[in-house]
Write a protein that holds these residues in place. Structure first.
Motif, PDB file in Angstrom:
ATOM      1  N   GLU A  75       0.849  -1.188   0.000  1.00 36.48           N
ATOM      2  CA  GLU A  75       0.000   0.000   0.000  1.00 36.48           C
ATOM      3  C   GLU A  75       0.890   1.245   0.000  1.00 36.48           C
ATOM      4  O   GLU A  75       1.730   1.419   0.886  1.00 36.48           O
ATOM      5  CB  GLU A  75      -0.920   0.000   1.216  1.00 36.48           C
ATOM      6  CG  GLU A  75      -1.999   1.064   1.179  1.00 36.48           C
ATOM      7  CD  GLU A  75      -3.022   0.895   2.298  1.00 36.48           C
ATOM      8  OE1 GLU A  75      -3.565   1.915   2.737  1.00 36.48           O
ATOM      9  OE2 GLU A  75      -3.259  -0.265   2.711  1.00 36.48           O
ATOM     10  N   ILE A  76       0.705   2.104  -1.003  1.00 38.62           N
ATOM     11  CA  ILE A  76       1.518   3.311  -1.161  1.00 38.62           C
ATOM     12  C   ILE A  76       0.623   4.541  -1.050  1.00 38.62           C
ATOM     13  O   ILE A  76      -0.422   4.617  -1.704  1.00 38.62           O
ATOM     14  CB  ILE A  76       2.238   3.323  -2.526  1.00 38.62           C
ATOM     15  CG1 ILE A  76       3.136   2.087  -2.679  1.00 38.62           C
ATOM     16  CG2 ILE A  76       3.060   4.599  -2.690  1.00 38.62           C
ATOM     17  CD1 ILE A  76       3.750   1.960  -4.066  1.00 38.62           C
ATOM     18  N   TRP A  77       1.069   5.497  -0.242  1.00 37.57           N
ATOM     19  CA  TRP A  77       0.387   6.784  -0.129  1.00 37.57           C
ATOM     20  C   TRP A  77       1.363   7.868  -0.586  1.00 37.57           C
ATOM     21  O   TRP A  77       2.437   8.024  -0.009  1.00 37.57           O
ATOM     22  CB  TRP A  77      -0.063   7.034   1.307  1.00 37.57           C
ATOM     23  CG  TRP A  77      -1.199   6.144   1.703  1.00 37.57           C
ATOM     24  CD1 TRP A  77      -1.116   4.842   2.122  1.00 37.57           C
ATOM     25  CD2 TRP A  77      -2.586   6.459   1.685  1.00 37.57           C
ATOM     26  NE1 TRP A  77      -2.361   4.337   2.370  1.00 37.57           N
ATOM     27  CE2 TRP A  77      -3.294   5.309   2.121  1.00 37.57           C
ATOM     28  CE3 TRP A  77      -3.309   7.612   1.352  1.00 37.57           C
ATOM     29  CZ2 TRP A  77      -4.689   5.268   2.222  1.00 37.57           C
ATOM     30  CZ3 TRP A  77      -4.697   7.581   1.462  1.00 37.57           C
ATOM     31  CH2 TRP A  77      -5.363   6.414   1.891  1.00 37.57           C
ATOM     32  N   VAL A  78       1.004   8.593  -1.634  1.00 33.80           N
ATOM     33  CA  VAL A  78       1.908   9.577  -2.234  1.00 33.80           C
ATOM     34  C   VAL A  78       1.153  10.884  -2.468  1.00 33.80           C
ATOM     35  O   VAL A  78      -0.017  10.883  -2.855  1.00 33.80           O
ATOM     36  CB  VAL A  78       2.508   9.022  -3.546  1.00 33.80           C
ATOM     37  CG1 VAL A  78       1.437   8.629  -4.544  1.00 33.80           C
ATOM     38  CG2 VAL A  78       3.494  10.002  -4.161  1.00 33.80           C
ATOM     39  N   ALA A  79       1.827  11.998  -2.182  1.00 30.99           N
ATOM     40  CA  ALA A  79       1.178  13.303  -2.325  1.00 30.99           C
ATOM     41  C   ALA A  79       1.059  13.723  -3.784  1.00 30.99           C
ATOM     42  O   ALA A  79       0.083  14.363  -4.169  1.00 30.99           O
ATOM     43  CB  ALA A  79       1.944  14.364  -1.529  1.00 30.99           C
ATOM     44  N   ALA A  80       2.058  13.389  -4.615  1.00 28.47           N
ATOM     45  CA  ALA A  80       2.021  13.771  -6.032  1.00 28.47           C
ATOM     46  C   ALA A  80       2.972  12.886  -6.810  1.00 28.47           C
ATOM     47  O   ALA A  80       3.922  12.319  -6.252  1.00 28.47           O
ATOM     48  CB  ALA A  80       2.404  15.246  -6.210  1.00 28.47           C
TER      49      ALA A  80
END
Length: 229
Positions: free
Chosen positions: A196-201
């Protein structure tokens, strides 16, 4: 887009990231002007921007944390609330990951912090491990891996291998990223499709030197004011 990748779309994120991208004052100007107050102001702005984005990433990435009941009393009467069930650990990748750590500690004040030292060799662009603060047995149930910039994806993949070898299952790891390249994120997803990856941009390109384009420069150098000409 892979189902495990979450890209934040938020006005505050966009504004903070735009400030981080600006290169209005370069290191040469810092040295020649000789004004410490301007240098310190630029450093504080960079740290604050990384902090704000990291905090929002952390809040969004913790939406599905398991809870368990908490029974207590307010000044008025009894209540039933919740506490976070898993023991959470933070693993920032040195040195840039340090810029994200304080924001996550605001969410998890008692979380242990396990520093991972990895750098990217400049010619091969391959990650080199030089430090690990992981104890022999994991005393936590879930880990947030903190890596502000994912360019080629090699460093994050190496850190993930370290966590898996340590004994943390991939389903209990979340990668938090301020800015990633499409190529780097795709490499991580190809290697660890269940992560699971959470990236702002996400930026589309990499330079021949493996830098994100347009990117925001070297996060570690900009955080700690060690940018070289």
């Amino acid at each position: 887009m892979p189902g495990k990748r979450h890209i934040l779309s938020h006005p505050i994120i966009n504004a903070r990231l735009s400030q981080l991208r600006l290169a209005t004052t370069n290191p040469k100007d810092f040295r020649e002007v000789g004004c410490p107050s301007k240098r310190q102001h630029q450093l504080r702005r960079s740290v604050q921007g990384i902090h704000d984005i990291s905090f929002i990433l952390g809040v969004e990435a913790t939406r599905d944390l398991e809870e368990e009941p908490l029974h207590g009393h307010t000044p008025v009467g009894p209540f039933t609330g919740t506490v976070i069930k898993p023991r959470v650990g933070l693993t920032p990748i040195l040195r840039a990951g340090l810029g994200m750590t304080d924001a996550l500690l605001k969410i998890f004040p008692a979380a242990p912090v396990y520093h991972l030292g990895l750098f990217r060799e400049k010619v091969s662009l391959q990650p080199v491990e030089y430090y690990s603060k992981l104890p022999s047995v994991p005393p936590v149930d879930a880990v947030f891996l903190l890596d502000p910039l994912v360019a080629t994806g090699g460093t994050a993949c190496a850190a993930l291998t370290m966590l898996l070898d340590w004994g943390i299952p991939l389903s209990r790891v979340k990668l938090l990223v301020v800015l990633g390249s499409e190529r780097g994120l795709q490499r991580i997803e190809d290697t660890y499709p269940e992560l699971e990856i959470w990236v702002a941009a996400v930026d589309p390109d990499l330079t021949p030197d493996g830098l994100i384009s347009p990117g925001l420069g070297d996060t570690g150098d900009r955080l700690f004011n060690t940018v070289r000409e």
